[in-house]
Design a protein around this motif. Structure first.
Motif, PDB file in Angstrom:
ATOM      1  N   LYS A   7       0.931  -1.235   0.172  1.00 20.46           N
ATOM      2  CA  LYS A   7       0.048  -0.033   0.116  1.00 20.46           C
ATOM      3  C   LYS A   7       0.935   1.563   0.025  1.00 20.46           C
ATOM      4  CE  LYS A   7      -2.429  -1.401   3.643  1.00 20.46           C
ATOM      5  NZ  LYS A   7      -3.386  -1.208   4.614  1.00 20.46           N
ATOM      6  N   VAL A   8       0.592   2.119  -1.064  1.00 23.23           N
ATOM      7  CA  VAL A   8       1.541   3.426  -0.885  1.00 23.23           C
ATOM      8  C   VAL A   8       0.413   4.628  -0.991  1.00 23.23           C
ATOM      9  CG1 VAL A   8       2.855   4.763  -2.417  1.00 23.23           C
ATOM     10  CG2 VAL A   8       3.134   2.362  -2.346  1.00 23.23           C
ATOM     11  N   LEU A   9       0.765   5.638   0.043  1.00 19.97           N
ATOM     12  CA  LEU A   9      -0.143   6.594   0.012  1.00 19.97           C
ATOM     13  C   LEU A   9       0.773   7.801  -0.844  1.00 19.97           C
ATOM     14  CD1 LEU A   9      -2.003   8.774   1.380  1.00 19.97           C
ATOM     15  CD2 LEU A   9      -0.644   8.968   3.143  1.00 19.97           C
ATOM     16  N   VAL A  10      -0.336   8.459  -1.653  1.00 16.63           N
ATOM     17  CA  VAL A  10       0.056   9.564  -2.538  1.00 16.63           C
ATOM     18  C   VAL A  10      -0.286  10.803  -1.781  1.00 16.63           C
ATOM     19  CG1 VAL A  10       0.103  10.454  -4.912  1.00 16.63           C
ATOM     20  CG2 VAL A  10       0.039   8.117  -4.415  1.00 16.63           C
ATOM     21  N   ALA A  15      -3.399  17.681  -9.235  1.00 20.67           N
ATOM     22  CA  ALA A  15      -4.282  16.386  -9.831  1.00 20.67           C
ATOM     23  C   ALA A  15      -3.896  15.789 -10.866  1.00 20.67           C
ATOM     24  CB  ALA A  15      -5.931  17.063 -10.149  1.00 20.67           C
ATOM     25  N   LEU A  16      -3.173  16.331 -11.841  1.00 20.05           N
ATOM     26  CA  LEU A  16      -2.706  15.683 -12.962  1.00 20.05           C
ATOM     27  C   LEU A  16      -1.562  14.891 -12.580  1.00 20.05           C
ATOM     28  CD1 LEU A  16      -3.029  14.973 -15.862  1.00 20.05           C
ATOM     29  CD2 LEU A  16      -1.454  16.896 -16.379  1.00 20.05           C
ATOM     30  N   VAL A  17      -0.879  15.137 -11.969  1.00 19.24           N
ATOM     31  CA  VAL A  17       0.600  14.635 -11.322  1.00 19.24           C
ATOM     32  C   VAL A  17      -0.055  13.468 -10.266  1.00 19.24           C
ATOM     33  CG1 VAL A  17       2.512  14.722  -9.842  1.00 19.24           C
ATOM     34  CG2 VAL A  17       1.860  16.544 -11.346  1.00 19.24           C
ATOM     35  N   ALA A  18      -1.092  13.698  -9.495  1.00 24.82           N
ATOM     36  CA  ALA A  18      -1.503  12.657  -8.605  1.00 24.82           C
ATOM     37  C   ALA A  18      -2.018  11.450  -9.362  1.00 24.82           C
ATOM     38  CB  ALA A  18      -2.641  13.204  -7.776  1.00 24.82           C
ATOM     39  N   VAL A  32      -3.201   1.813  -4.063  1.00 22.26           N
ATOM     40  CA  VAL A  32      -2.926   3.137  -3.818  1.00 22.26           C
ATOM     41  C   VAL A  32      -3.830   3.801  -2.661  1.00 22.26           C
ATOM     42  CG1 VAL A  32      -2.934   5.446  -4.708  1.00 22.26           C
ATOM     43  CG2 VAL A  32      -1.997   3.596  -6.086  1.00 22.26           C
ATOM     44  N   LEU A  33      -3.343   4.604  -1.827  1.00 21.67           N
ATOM     45  CA  LEU A  33      -4.155   5.353  -0.906  1.00 21.67           C
ATOM     46  C   LEU A  33      -4.134   6.789  -1.220  1.00 21.67           C
ATOM     47  CD1 LEU A  33      -2.894   3.748   2.480  1.00 21.67           C
ATOM     48  CD2 LEU A  33      -4.760   3.068   1.176  1.00 21.67           C
ATOM     49  N   GLY A  34      -5.290   7.457  -1.072  1.00 20.56           N
ATOM     50  CA  GLY A  34      -5.333   8.745  -1.344  1.00 20.56           C
ATOM     51  C   GLY A  34      -5.682   8.882  -2.808  1.00 20.56           C
ATOM     52  N   PRO A  35      -5.380   9.703  -3.531  1.00 18.53           N
ATOM     53  CA  PRO A  35      -4.310  10.847  -3.142  1.00 18.53           C
ATOM     54  C   PRO A  35      -4.940  11.750  -2.251  1.00 18.53           C
ATOM     55  CG  PRO A  35      -4.985  11.234  -5.201  1.00 18.53           C
ATOM     56  CD  PRO A  35      -5.598  10.259  -5.101  1.00 18.53           C
ATOM     57  N   ALA A  36      -4.056  12.318  -1.315  1.00 19.72           N
ATOM     58  CA  ALA A  36      -4.256  13.253  -0.372  1.00 19.72           C
ATOM     59  C   ALA A  36      -3.704  14.526  -0.754  1.00 19.72           C
ATOM     60  CB  ALA A  36      -3.746  13.100   1.071  1.00 19.72           C
ATOM     61  N   ALA A  37      -4.356  15.574  -0.933  1.00 17.49           N
ATOM     62  CA  ALA A  37      -4.092  16.778  -1.452  1.00 17.49           C
ATOM     63  C   ALA A  37      -3.572  17.989  -0.731  1.00 17.49           C
ATOM     64  CB  ALA A  37      -5.111  17.426  -2.465  1.00 17.49           C
ATOM     65  N   ASP A  57       4.779  14.793  -1.846  1.00 15.14           N
ATOM     66  CA  ASP A  57       5.150  16.235  -2.356  1.00 15.14           C
ATOM     67  C   ASP A  57       5.258  17.074  -1.110  1.00 15.14           C
ATOM     68  OD1 ASP A  57       5.399  18.573  -3.641  1.00 15.14           O
ATOM     69  OD2 ASP A  57       3.231  18.564  -4.626  1.00 15.14           O
ATOM     70  N   LEU A  58       6.447  17.838  -1.192  1.00 12.47           N
ATOM     71  CA  LEU A  58       7.119  18.688  -0.158  1.00 12.47           C
ATOM     72  C   LEU A  58       6.208  20.187   0.116  1.00 12.47           C
ATOM     73  CD1 LEU A  58       8.932  18.438   2.095  1.00 12.47           C
ATOM     74  CD2 LEU A  58      10.642  19.689   0.559  1.00 12.47           C
ATOM     75  N   ASN A  59       5.564  20.531  -1.138  1.00 10.58           N
ATOM     76  CA  ASN A  59       4.956  21.717  -1.154  1.00 10.58           C
ATOM     77  C   ASN A  59       3.543  21.399  -1.624  1.00 10.58           C
ATOM     78  OD1 ASN A  59       3.706  24.206  -1.609  1.00 10.58           O
ATOM     79  ND2 ASN A  59       5.446  25.208  -2.628  1.00 10.58           N
ATOM     80  N   LEU A  60       2.412  21.699  -0.618  1.00 13.51           N
ATOM     81  CA  LEU A  60       1.100  21.345  -1.138  1.00 13.51           C
ATOM     82  C   LEU A  60       0.397  22.636  -1.206  1.00 13.51           C
ATOM     83  CD1 LEU A  60       0.500  18.212   1.364  1.00 13.51           C
ATOM     84  CD2 LEU A  60       1.001  18.099  -1.271  1.00 13.51           C
ATOM     85  N   ALA A  61       0.127  23.285  -2.369  1.00 10.53           N
ATOM     86  CA  ALA A  61      -0.697  24.485  -2.395  1.00 10.53           C
ATOM     87  C   ALA A  61      -0.079  25.589  -1.410  1.00 10.53           C
ATOM     88  CB  ALA A  61      -2.001  24.311  -2.363  1.00 10.53           C
TER      89      ALA A  61
END
Length: 119
Positions: A7-10, A15-18, A32-37, A57-61
């Protein structure tokens, strides 16, 4: 003999990258778990699930995902930090994390996750 499904959490706000990451992971046999934005979504998912690995992802919006990285490190959950800032932009305490420079090849991500999940 059945293979173990990992299981991998994204955690990705674009959205496109996810979607691309999710497709690559599913094609490689991961669940796949998520994706969480957002950080809040990621932390909430981690309260309910224990993934085998996380693509973070290090930078979320504009919000740093350092609280998520801190929780993963505290729980011993392996993670890959996906960032356009390179290793120099890693948060304190996470300099030894695996870094995937954006934009990245999905094959490179799968290879990295394979190494993380085998460790």
């Amino acid at each position: 003999m059945s293979a173990v499904i990992r299981k991998v959490l994204v955690v990705e706000d674009e959205a496109l990258v996810a979607m691309l990451v999710e497709d690559a992971l599913l094609d490689a046999g991961f669940e796949v778990l998520g994706p969480a934005a957002t950080v809040e979504e990621a932390l909430s998912l981690l309260d309910r699930e224990r993934p085998d690995a996380v693509v973070l992802d290090l930078n979320l919006a504009g919000e740093t995902s350092t609280p998520v990285a801190d929780l993963l490190a505290a729980r011993g959950i392996p993670y890959v930090i996906a960032t356009g800032y390179g290793a120099s932009g890693l948060p304190p305490g996470h300099q030894k994390a695996m870094v995937l420079a954006k934009p990245y090849d999905p094959g490179e991500l799968i290879s990295m996750l394979g190494r993380l999940c085998a460790a």
